[in-house]
Write a protein that holds these residues in place. Structure first.
Motif, PDB file in Angstrom:
ATOM      1  N   TYR A  92       0.979   8.981  -6.375  1.00  0.00           N
ATOM      2  CA  TYR A  92       1.030  10.403  -6.046  1.00  0.00           C
ATOM      3  C   TYR A  92       2.475  10.757  -5.679  1.00  0.00           C
ATOM      4  CZ  TYR A  92      -3.925   9.329  -5.582  1.00  0.00           C
ATOM      5  OH  TYR A  92      -5.197   8.873  -5.799  1.00  0.00           O
ATOM      6  N   LYS A 124      -2.975  12.693  -0.292  1.00  0.00           N
ATOM      7  CA  LYS A 124      -3.485  11.722  -1.268  1.00  0.00           C
ATOM      8  C   LYS A 124      -2.857  10.348  -1.026  1.00  0.00           C
ATOM      9  CE  LYS A 124      -4.581  14.847  -5.108  1.00  0.00           C
ATOM     10  NZ  LYS A 124      -4.247  15.206  -6.514  1.00  0.00           N
ATOM     11  N   GLN A 125      -1.545  10.338  -0.740  1.00  0.00           N
ATOM     12  CA  GLN A 125      -0.884   9.064  -0.446  1.00  0.00           C
ATOM     13  C   GLN A 125      -1.505   8.413   0.788  1.00  0.00           C
ATOM     14  OE1 GLN A 125       3.314   9.761  -0.051  1.00  0.00           O
ATOM     15  NE2 GLN A 125       3.603  10.348  -2.187  1.00  0.00           N
ATOM     16  N   ASN A 126      -1.714   9.229   1.830  1.00  0.00           N
ATOM     17  CA  ASN A 126      -2.288   8.694   3.064  1.00  0.00           C
ATOM     18  C   ASN A 126      -3.741   8.283   2.889  1.00  0.00           C
ATOM     19  OD1 ASN A 126       0.107   9.074   4.460  1.00  0.00           O
ATOM     20  ND2 ASN A 126      -0.434  11.129   5.146  1.00  0.00           N
ATOM     21  N   GLY A 174       0.880   3.920  -3.083  1.00  0.00           N
ATOM     22  CA  GLY A 174       0.494   5.299  -2.793  1.00  0.00           C
ATOM     23  C   GLY A 174       1.566   6.286  -3.222  1.00  0.00           C
ATOM     24  N   THR A 216       0.823  -1.204   0.000  1.00  0.00           N
ATOM     25  CA  THR A 216       0.000   0.000   0.000  1.00  0.00           C
ATOM     26  C   THR A 216       0.857   1.255   0.000  1.00  0.00           C
ATOM     27  OG1 THR A 216      -1.773  -1.137   1.190  1.00  0.00           O
ATOM     28  CG2 THR A 216      -1.769   1.260   1.267  1.00  0.00           C
ATOM     29  N   GLN A 217       1.890   1.276   0.828  1.00  0.00           N
ATOM     30  CA  GLN A 217       2.789   2.438   0.881  1.00  0.00           C
ATOM     31  C   GLN A 217       3.473   2.659  -0.462  1.00  0.00           C
ATOM     32  OE1 GLN A 217       5.469   1.549   4.087  1.00  0.00           O
ATOM     33  NE2 GLN A 217       3.931   1.860   5.670  1.00  0.00           N
ATOM     34  N   PHE A 228      -5.015   7.031   0.259  1.00  0.00           N
ATOM     35  CA  PHE A 228      -4.999   5.718  -0.393  1.00  0.00           C
ATOM     36  C   PHE A 228      -4.798   4.633   0.646  1.00  0.00           C
ATOM     37  CE2 PHE A 228      -2.695   2.211  -2.411  1.00  0.00           C
ATOM     38  CZ  PHE A 228      -3.566   1.898  -3.443  1.00  0.00           C
ATOM     39  N   SER A 229      -3.870   4.873   1.576  1.00  0.00           N
ATOM     40  CA  SER A 229      -3.610   3.898   2.643  1.00  0.00           C
ATOM     41  C   SER A 229      -4.845   3.714   3.521  1.00  0.00           C
ATOM     42  CB  SER A 229      -2.425   4.361   3.494  1.00  0.00           C
ATOM     43  OG  SER A 229      -2.239   3.523   4.612  1.00  0.00           O
TER      44      SER A 229
END
Length: 483
Positions: free
Chosen positions: A276, A358-360, A272, A268-269, A362-363
């Motif tokens: 992004y 945005k990255q977070n 993400g 996931t990291q 997604f997580s």
């Protein structure tokens, strides 16, 4: 109570059978020792970091106040430090704290990032994570639950006792509920003493003086970890009940554990960050410098932007030189330059934070597929060791830095003469008593309301997961087969 009498009997029978296996004692003692080590390690890290922060924050303040009479602009460049103290719950959940700095040097015209992280002074072993109480509760205890519960129903099917249970009037619902309670009762033998020690350490760290905000955080920390562990108890029973053999159940449960706690979080990291992409630190700083230069250089007297300001001031005050202005011209220009550079920095920072958000996000969205991610995010949020807490510290430090720089500029505007001193004259200075006008930096951790707002998706995810699995028990009660 009578309605649950059968379930409690099944639970007690299962618990007694579990402790007939000597391996359970060995594993329980091992996890207990890990928890003790994690508690000691967390206590030591918390004490060392906060003592260090308090020490150097105090020394930084003393150094600031000990400065002699000086030009305020020189004091603005002399700068100050902002230190971040750990919250009490960080003893149990290290989160991202080892990788984020806890000190920022604050100076005029420049925004620095936090430095002196634990990772920066550690070897590569830190990449594997530190042993914390939260890590044991979130990763190792679920594995223990799966080890205890893999044969909870499958073993009954293999040796033929499952038919006897059901023929005696025990329903599937009672059997599954009883087995779940049995596994939970075994886990509580570890969980409850851990919580007692956790609360005692937490109270001791704060000298038994706690706020309502901290009490709520602690209660939620305990409650959601209990719900999280209960989810794995239900999972173990359902997988065992749907497996024809204990071996298949064990393999399936280990696979689920690996996917939830190892594979999905790292995948996931990576996804993400790929979807992004954020600019590098060098690129981020370079973009800011370019935009500041477009607005002008406050240290360059011939800069077009600031020359226009000078000309307008001369017209307003009807004088022919800045030396005749009723205030210090350099201080006024520095005030304007600080305002412009800070606005540009904040604009770029918000854009960068939007990418990280945005990255977070997604997580957090993946937490609906993985309760471990939801629990980890919520645990870090309640402990103020998450990414948002680090950004909150950066923002508080930037507000302090900006106010400090503008305070020094205001003192320069008010007290420093426009007349340049001669080669034999004393430098233009103000009294050192003015340095006390700048208050010391004090970091305020996020309150419970802000944490719950940030982690609402994680909370919803955990609630949905445990609700879904209890509904699944009801559904499975009607569909499961004896053979």
């Amino acid at each position: 109570m009578k309605l649950l009498q059968t379930e409690f009997l099944i639970a007690r029978h299962f618990r007694n059978s579990v402790f007939k296996n000597a391996a359970i004692y060995i594993i329980t003692i091992f996890i207990g020792l890990l928890l003790l080590y994690a508690a000691f390690s967390g206590w030591d890290n918390y004490r060392n970091q906060n003592e260090t922060s308090e020490k150097y924050q105090h020394e930084s303040r003393e150094d600031w106040l000990k400065n002699p009479d000086k030009n305020p602009h020189r004091m603005a460049h002399y700068g100050n430090f902002a230190f971040r103290k750990s919250s009490s719950l960080s003893v149990f959940e290290f989160g991202m704290e080892p990788f984020f700095g806890n000190a920022i040097f604050l100076e005029a015209h420049k925004q620095n990032t936090a430095n002196f992280s634990e990772a920066g002074f550690s070897n590569s072993m830190l990449r594997f994570g530190e042993i914390s109480i939260a890590m044991v509760l979130q990763i190792l205890l679920p594995l223990l639950i799966f080890f205890i519960g893999f044969n909870s129903v499958a073993h009954e099917r293999e040796n033929g006792t499952l038919k006897i249970f059901l023929s005696q009037g025990v329903s599937w619902k009672q059997l599954l509920t009883g087995k779940t309670l049995g596994i939970a009762s075994v886990v509580m033998i570890i969980f409850i003493p851990t919580i007692i020690v956790l609360v005692f350490i937490w109270l001791l760290l704060q000298n038994f003086s706690i706020t309502t905000d901290e009490i709520i955080k602690m209660i939620l920390f305990i409650f959601f970890h209990f719900v999280y562990l209960l989810f794995f108890c239900v999972t173990a029973v359902l997988v065992s009940a749907s497996s024809k053999t204990s071996k298949k159940a064990l393999v399936s449960l280990i696979g689920i554990w690996l996917i939830f706690t190892i594979i999905l979080p790292r995948t996931t990291q990576a996804i993400g960050a790929y979807l992004y992409e954020a600019p590098s630190k060098i690129q981020f700083g370079s973009d800011i410098e370019k935009d500041i230069l477009k607005q002008g250089d406050s240290h360059n007297p011939n800069d077009i932007h600031y020359k226009a300001i000078k000309d307008s001031l001369l017209r307003v005050y009807k004088v022919d030189s800045v030396q005749k202005l009723p205030f210090n011209y350099s201080g006024f220009i520095m005030t304007e330059g600080e305002r412009i550079s800070s606005n540009i920095y904040n604009q770029h920072l918000e854009e960068l934070l939007h990418i990280y958000a945005k990255q977070n996000s997604f997580s957090k969205a993946v937490s609906f597929l993985n309760p471990y991610i939801a629990m980890k995010n919520l645990s870090m949020g309640l402990s103020n060791t998450d990414y948002d807490s680090y950004i909150d510290f950066q923002k508080q430090a930037e507000v302090y830095r900006y106010n400090m720089a503008q305070k020094m500029n205001a003192l320069q505007v008010k007290y420093i003469s426009n007349k340049k001193p001669g080669p034999n004259d004393k430098p233009l200075t103000i009294g050192k008593e003015h340095w006390a006008d700048v208050e010391d930096f004090h970091y305020e951790p996020k309150g419970i309301a802000a944490v719950l707002k940030t982690e609402i998706i994680s909370i919803i995810s955990i609630v949905l997961w445990i609700t879904f699995f209890f509904v699944l028990i009801l559904f499975a009660s009607k569909k499961l087969k004896v053979v």
